[in-house]
Scaffold this active site. Sequence first.
Site, mmCIF file in Angstrom:
data_model
loop_
_atom_site.group_PDB
_atom_site.id
_atom_site.type_symbol
_atom_site.label_atom_id
_atom_site.label_comp_id
_atom_site.label_asym_id
_atom_site.label_seq_id
_atom_site.Cartn_x
_atom_site.Cartn_y
_atom_site.Cartn_z
ATOM 1 N N HIS A 140 -10.191 44.975 7.402
ATOM 2 C CA HIS A 140 -10.123 46.139 6.504
ATOM 3 C C HIS A 140 -10.260 47.424 7.312
ATOM 4 C CE1 HIS A 140 -11.584 43.643 2.803
ATOM 5 N NE2 HIS A 140 -10.298 43.539 2.995
ATOM 6 N N LYS B 76 -2.455 44.187 8.570
ATOM 7 C CA LYS B 76 -1.807 45.351 7.971
ATOM 8 C C LYS B 76 -1.923 46.557 8.893
ATOM 9 C CE LYS B 76 -2.281 44.209 3.057
ATOM 10 N NZ LYS B 76 -2.835 44.649 1.755
ATOM 11 N N ARG C 69 -9.638 33.759 0.936
ATOM 12 C CA ARG C 69 -10.097 34.981 1.615
ATOM 13 C C ARG C 69 -11.295 35.574 0.883
ATOM 14 N NH1 ARG C 69 -8.240 38.977 5.160
ATOM 15 N NH2 ARG C 69 -8.391 41.139 4.484
ATOM 16 N N TYR D 248 -16.997 43.149 -2.424
ATOM 17 C CA TYR D 248 -17.671 41.850 -2.425
ATOM 18 C C TYR D 248 -19.158 41.975 -2.742
ATOM 19 C CZ TYR D 248 -13.288 40.279 -0.511
ATOM 20 O OH TYR D 248 -11.956 40.013 -0.348
ATOM 21 N N HIS E 285 -5.082 33.529 -1.459
ATOM 22 C CA HIS E 285 -5.910 34.723 -1.316
ATOM 23 C C HIS E 285 -7.329 34.489 -1.818
ATOM 24 C CE1 HIS E 285 -5.635 38.834 0.048
ATOM 25 N NE2 HIS E 285 -6.404 39.228 -0.952
ATOM 26 N N ARG F 248 -5.229 36.550 5.512
ATOM 27 C CA ARG F 248 -4.237 36.742 4.467
ATOM 28 C C ARG F 248 -3.144 35.691 4.689
ATOM 29 N NH1 ARG F 248 -5.257 41.958 6.624
ATOM 30 N NH2 ARG F 248 -6.192 43.416 5.121
#
Length: 329
Positions: free
Chosen positions: A298, A195, A275, A307, A272, A171
């Site tokens: 994730h 995150k 990514r 995806y 992004h 990111r």
Amino acid sequence: MMSDTNAALEAYLHHCQCEKRLDAKTVKAYRCDLEQFGRWLEYRHVTVALVGKGDLSSYLGYLNAHFAPSSAKRKVASLRAFYSYCEAEGLVPTNPFHGFKVCIREPKRLPRTIPLADLNGIFRELYSSEPNAVASSPEGSASDHAKGGYRPFCLARDRAIVEVLLATGLRVSELCGLDDRDFDQTAKTLLIFGKGARERVIQVENESTLDALTDYLAWRNAWQSVKPREAPGSSSPLFVNRFNQRLAEQSVRALIAKHANRAAASTHITPHMFRHTFATLLLEEDVDIRYIQRLLGHSSIKTTEIYTHVTNAKLRTILKDHNPRNAIV
């Protein structure tokens, strides 16, 4: 905002920041969402402790009417987490979310990837660009760098950033948050703080990416010898601007757009999208989706599964445009 609502909100945000140690941007988003809810309650003369399912239904209608589905979904998630905290702390008699069904229809949006032709064009543009003759190497004299060293330093930095984005799927916030200590040149690894304060280690095995990072660091160190940091802090950022301060996310977006425009890219390209391209290309190479989940950082496999829709859409296009049956007249 009424005092009890304000007190509960501030207590929850303090809990998120100091006990859960959530990212500052996450806490800021929670504050925005909850203060908005607080204003809505104040207008209706309802306290946070007296909110019922009817109030939630009305608020959900307000969100659906004024916000995009993705924004409404996030705001409801913020509110649900807030009431779970209030229930655990005894700040509300009951949690209105118990048994409450949230209905927000969010359209599926496939991640936008970079066409390979545009990707190749960006790399050709980056590596065909030549810096000024002045300060043609990082080992040039300090006076040379002071006169003209910024352009080759900037070009080396841009190359390294594009290389890292494509080779790791970071990111943009993770890229800008990297410190020198996070890049182990010997082990060829990057330590990423993602995150939810989750850490992950990404191996950097591509030689072109490693060469670009090594070249950038040589130019950066030469630049820092004549342009020392104006306000040095405790951390030493890996990617810096011309003032040797940490590179901002907006600056990365601007430099990506600049090189994409120079390469005459067919679409607007953002950091992004690198990514998304990283994940999609891995999936097309039959890499297990669980590995891709770990590489992207994730927390849920459901996030990564988007995806698979991208690759399925590509398969449909292939079978439509290149189906052997099309050759039969």
